[in-house]
Design a protein around this motif. Structure first.
Motif, PDB file in Angstrom:
ATOM      1  N   LEU A  72     -29.953  18.740  -6.876  1.00 22.18           N
ATOM      2  CA  LEU A  72     -28.502  18.595  -6.913  1.00 22.18           C
ATOM      3  C   LEU A  72     -27.812  19.959  -6.893  1.00 22.18           C
ATOM      4  CD1 LEU A  72     -26.416  16.340  -7.037  1.00 22.18           C
ATOM      5  CD2 LEU A  72     -26.539  16.423  -9.529  1.00 22.18           C
ATOM      6  N   GLY A  73     -28.459  20.934  -7.475  1.00 27.56           N
ATOM      7  CA  GLY A  73     -27.872  22.269  -7.512  1.00 27.56           C
ATOM      8  C   GLY A  73     -28.016  23.048  -6.223  1.00 27.56           C
ATOM      9  N   GLN A  74     -28.744  22.500  -5.249  1.00 27.76           N
ATOM     10  CA  GLN A  74     -29.013  23.230  -4.013  1.00 27.76           C
ATOM     11  C   GLN A  74     -28.117  22.808  -2.849  1.00 27.76           C
ATOM     12  OE1 GLN A  74     -31.309  25.621  -4.733  1.00 27.76           O
ATOM     13  NE2 GLN A  74     -31.223  24.575  -6.721  1.00 27.76           N
ATOM     14  N   VAL A  75     -27.216  21.845  -3.061  1.00 31.79           N
ATOM     15  CA  VAL A  75     -26.485  21.265  -1.931  1.00 31.79           C
ATOM     16  C   VAL A  75     -25.184  21.985  -1.591  1.00 31.79           C
ATOM     17  CG1 VAL A  75     -27.459  18.978  -2.270  1.00 31.79           C
ATOM     18  CG2 VAL A  75     -25.336  19.580  -3.427  1.00 31.79           C
ATOM     19  N   GLY A  76     -24.734  22.896  -2.413  1.00 29.09           N
ATOM     20  CA  GLY A  76     -23.499  23.602  -2.090  1.00 29.09           C
ATOM     21  C   GLY A  76     -22.834  24.143  -3.335  1.00 29.09           C
ATOM     22  N   ARG A  77     -21.972  25.121  -3.134  1.00 28.22           N
ATOM     23  CA  ARG A  77     -21.358  25.795  -4.273  1.00 28.22           C
ATOM     24  C   ARG A  77     -19.976  25.271  -4.629  1.00 28.22           C
ATOM     25  NH1 ARG A  77     -24.885  27.793  -7.657  1.00 28.22           N
ATOM     26  NH2 ARG A  77     -26.564  28.859  -6.551  1.00 28.22           N
TER      27      ARG A  77
END
Length: 392
Positions: A72-77
């Motif tokens: 979930l933390g890798q999909v966008g800032r």
């Protein structure tokens, strides 16, 4: 504008049998946002075939919850809106914090589009209680809530008190005709339809939490009516009733998930829709306008018969869309609907779209987001000291 949709989906064998086409509120939201120029980013574990054109990016979850939390933390800032759909997505939001990921810091609005309400009992062990409370404390981070109707909203507030004061918008779990594909033929069904004077169909889970022996006892002697149960089962209930009522040639089962196009074809060529709920789960007893079966049949102008669930009875009877009666009265009720089928269908075709409109309701929700954004900008401008303007 960018939206991230978080849909964990079911687990195990159930997950493999389901796709995004079993989540109408999700794919309809994707459609409306896409029509309004939003970029849709989705992270999910369900099959998205047929909906790729609505997605800017599509990410897939692994099976383990901790892996999902990290992914979930890798999909966008940053996203203008992040939408969590199910209780397991709220839990995932909390789990992600263990990886140092707080989605609240990555969006202007954290939205919970409630598809199910967490009414489950806590476990007996103290550590389970603590874990449960921690995971579901994620509800307190939500900025805005989307739910189907006032009845469901009341139930949600009972089980998630932290949402009682959140901005809430009612969007029914309905269908958008332009999004729904329809098959041109379905051989086995066409044969059944041709040999049926009156066809009553049921779509969905054929499981003990959804149906009951009472229903099959009530229709076993209605031999002049064809009943079709189309769906899936993972608890053995379908196999049990299929064996027990094998002698009833007017009761038919078609097991296995259907494509959305085939499912719509079945509903389109059905005479009466059977919407039945037999469960002690408050999610079912207070199903209201979250019933996908209800909206599926009504969207094709099919009168509905259902058992005596209060929230469905009130909606059907007050708007003359069908009948809600105890199972033992199904025979009489179906006869009434058959006699007045053309009248019911015309009425539903004319009035249902004015009562229930997902696209319009969701559009109103988006307008409140824009209003909130404009208000926020105005507030920031007013907070700037006048001396800064004089410098220019």
């Amino acid at each position: 504008m960018k939206a991230l949709h978080v849909l964990s989906g079911e687990s195990g064998a159930v997950l493999q049998a389901r796709g995004l086409d079993t989540y109408p509120s999700v794919y309809n939201a994707l459609h409306v946002l896409h029509q309004n120029g939003w970029e849709n980013h989705l992270i999910t574990a369900v099959n998205t075939n047929g909906f790729e054109h609505l997605l800017q990016e599509n990410h897939y979850f692994s099976a383990h919850p901790l892996q999902k939390a990290w992914q979930l933390g890798q999909v966008g800032r940053h996203f203008d809106m992040i939408i969590l759909y199910e209780p397991r997505d709220i839990k995932l939001y909390q789990l992600a914090k263990l990886w140092g990921i707080d989605l609240k810091n990555r969006t202007q609005y954290l939205v919970h589009h409630s598809l199910e309400i967490p009414v489950y009992q806590l476990g007996n062990r103290a550590w389970k209680n603590k874990l449960h409370r921690y995971l579901y404390s994620g509800y307190s981070a939500v900025d805005k809530v989307i739910i189907q109707d006032a009845t469901r909203h009341t139930l949600l507030k009972q089980h998630c008190p932290s949402l009682a004061d959140r901005s809430t918008h009612y969007v029914p779990n309905a269908y958008i005709p332009a999004v729904e594909p329809i098959a041109t033929h379905l051989r086995w069904f066409d044969t059944l339809r041709q040999n049926s004077r009156t066809l009553v169909s049921y779509i969905g889970a054929i499981e003990s939490w959804a149906l009951s022996e009472t229903l099959f006892q009530a229709i076993a002697d209605k031999t002049d009516i064809t009943f079709l149960f189309s769906g899936w089962s993972s608890d053995g209930f379908a196999e049990t009733v299929m064996a027990r009522y094998a002698h009833c040639s007017h009761i038919h089962f078609s097991m296995g998930k259907k494509s959305l196009a085939d499912l719509n074809y079945i509903v389109k060529h059905t005479d009466i829709g059977l919407v039945f709920y037999d469960s002690t789960d408050p999610n079912i007893n207070e199903i209201g306008l979250s019933s996908g079966k209800l909206h599926k049949y009504l969207s094709f102008a099919k009168p509905v018969i259902t058992n005596n669930v209060a929230s469905l009875r009130e909606f059907l009877h007050s708007h003359q869309l069908g009948l809600a009666v105890p199972p033992e009265q199904f025979g009489t009720a179906i006869a009434t609907l058959v006699t007045r089928q053309a009248e019911y269908s015309r009425h539903i075709d004319q009035h249902y779209p004015t009562l229930i409109n997902f696209e319009q309701s969701y559009q109103q929700f988006l307008e409140t987001l824009q209003h909130s954004a404009n208000t926020s900008k105005l507030t920031r401008i007013r907070s700037i000291p006048p001396s800064l303007f004089s410098a220019f």
